[in-house]
Design a protein around this motif. Sequence first.
Motif, mmCIF file in Angstrom:
data_model
loop_
_atom_site.group_PDB
_atom_site.id
_atom_site.type_symbol
_atom_site.label_atom_id
_atom_site.label_comp_id
_atom_site.label_asym_id
_atom_site.label_seq_id
_atom_site.Cartn_x
_atom_site.Cartn_y
_atom_site.Cartn_z
ATOM 1 N N ARG A 180 -13.250 28.176 12.174
ATOM 2 C CA ARG A 180 -12.308 27.346 12.961
ATOM 3 C C ARG A 180 -12.771 26.734 13.661
ATOM 4 O O ARG A 180 -13.385 26.067 14.514
ATOM 5 C CB ARG A 180 -10.924 27.121 12.420
ATOM 6 C CG ARG A 180 -10.529 27.237 11.080
ATOM 7 C CD ARG A 180 -8.991 27.990 10.908
ATOM 8 N NE ARG A 180 -9.600 29.398 11.564
ATOM 9 C CZ ARG A 180 -7.605 30.304 11.455
ATOM 10 N NH1 ARG A 180 -6.622 29.411 11.111
ATOM 11 N NH2 ARG A 180 -7.533 31.466 12.398
ATOM 12 N N TRP A 181 -13.122 28.133 15.005
ATOM 13 C CA TRP A 181 -13.443 27.851 15.880
ATOM 14 C C TRP A 181 -15.178 27.008 16.017
ATOM 15 O O TRP A 181 -15.288 25.951 17.035
ATOM 16 C CB TRP A 181 -13.221 28.783 17.015
ATOM 17 C CG TRP A 181 -12.218 28.749 17.917
ATOM 18 C CD1 TRP A 181 -11.435 30.000 16.780
ATOM 19 C CD2 TRP A 181 -11.075 28.418 18.411
ATOM 20 N NE1 TRP A 181 -10.271 29.976 17.260
ATOM 21 C CE2 TRP A 181 -9.417 28.922 18.004
ATOM 22 C CE3 TRP A 181 -10.971 26.840 18.571
ATOM 23 C CZ2 TRP A 181 -8.977 27.715 19.376
ATOM 24 C CZ3 TRP A 181 -10.444 26.092 19.589
ATOM 25 C CH2 TRP A 181 -9.062 26.815 19.863
ATOM 26 N N GLU A 182 -15.448 27.777 15.621
ATOM 27 C CA GLU A 182 -16.925 27.630 15.173
ATOM 28 C C GLU A 182 -17.554 25.733 14.991
ATOM 29 O O GLU A 182 -17.926 25.146 15.431
ATOM 30 C CB GLU A 182 -17.694 28.423 14.332
ATOM 31 C CG GLU A 182 -19.349 28.653 14.453
ATOM 32 C CD GLU A 182 -19.732 29.501 12.844
ATOM 33 O OE1 GLU A 182 -20.632 28.986 12.428
ATOM 34 O OE2 GLU A 182 -19.820 30.716 14.067
ATOM 35 N N GLN A 183 -16.649 26.008 13.679
ATOM 36 C CA GLN A 183 -16.291 23.585 13.709
ATOM 37 C C GLN A 183 -16.449 23.240 14.050
ATOM 38 O O GLN A 183 -16.499 22.252 14.738
ATOM 39 C CB GLN A 183 -15.937 23.885 11.369
ATOM 40 C CG GLN A 183 -16.121 24.656 10.431
ATOM 41 C CD GLN A 183 -17.474 24.280 10.519
ATOM 42 O OE1 GLN A 183 -17.858 23.177 10.021
ATOM 43 N NE2 GLN A 183 -18.706 25.104 10.243
ATOM 44 N N LEU A 184 -15.374 24.269 15.286
ATOM 45 C CA LEU A 184 -14.878 22.681 16.219
ATOM 46 C C LEU A 184 -15.541 22.940 17.379
ATOM 47 O O LEU A 184 -16.305 21.552 17.659
ATOM 48 C CB LEU A 184 -13.404 23.858 16.728
ATOM 49 C CG LEU A 184 -12.274 23.352 15.771
ATOM 50 C CD1 LEU A 184 -10.789 23.561 16.632
ATOM 51 C CD2 LEU A 184 -11.600 21.836 15.453
ATOM 52 N N LEU A 185 -16.341 23.523 17.913
ATOM 53 C CA LEU A 185 -17.448 23.969 18.895
ATOM 54 C C LEU A 185 -18.801 22.683 17.740
ATOM 55 O O LEU A 185 -18.855 21.687 18.939
ATOM 56 C CB LEU A 185 -18.282 24.518 18.790
ATOM 57 C CG LEU A 185 -17.099 25.669 19.733
ATOM 58 C CD1 LEU A 185 -17.602 27.481 19.955
ATOM 59 C CD2 LEU A 185 -17.319 25.540 20.806
ATOM 60 N N LYS A 186 -19.286 22.938 17.065
ATOM 61 C CA LYS A 186 -20.287 21.496 16.187
ATOM 62 C C LYS A 186 -19.696 20.636 16.068
ATOM 63 O O LYS A 186 -20.693 19.512 17.073
ATOM 64 C CB LYS A 186 -20.068 22.374 15.134
ATOM 65 C CG LYS A 186 -21.258 23.714 14.882
ATOM 66 C CD LYS A 186 -21.316 23.732 13.188
ATOM 67 C CE LYS A 186 -21.840 25.465 12.633
ATOM 68 N NZ LYS A 186 -22.321 25.805 11.894
#
Length: 193
Positions: A180-186
């Motif tokens: 989820r954090w990875e998607q937010l960072l993208k």
Amino acid sequence: MKFWKTFDIEVIKFKEGQHEIDFEIDDKFFQNFEDNEILNKGKLTVRVIMEKGANVIELTFLIKGEVELTCDRSLEVFDHPLDITEKMIYKYGSEEREIDENVCMITRDTPSINVAQLIYEFILLALPAKKIHPDYRNDLDDDEDFATEGGFIYFDQEEDENEEKENQEDENISKPVDPRWEQLLKLKNKEQS
């Protein structure tokens, strides 16, 4: 009272021109200052070169000798050499007052200038912030993170920031990233582009 009188320069008696006045400083000198916790002993010579003009008196202090200090690190007593040159200017005016740290105003009928306090302050200001015995001056400081110049401690902020970034990068590599954090960072990176 007699002590203070020995450091009077009777300016009213001198004619215009250059004059030299010598003083000897020993252990007794330092005992006459109540707030003195740093200096108790020393042997110095003071030559005051007085340039007396029509409207101004310029005093140049040449102070040479040694004072006894206590090492901050080992508490050993050692002799510290001093070689000081300082100036003080006295201008004639309507009243006696200090204009700034190196300029004072005196009246034309001021009989004498006492230089004991000035000499004492010049000596104190010439002492190192860190009093280190000569035997220990070449030792490396335990704290290599600090760089000292003239007794002041400086932090290398850029170096600290670089270390902080490296630590964060190391943490990111070692920890598994939550998808989820990875998607937010993208998403965040897309908005910034």
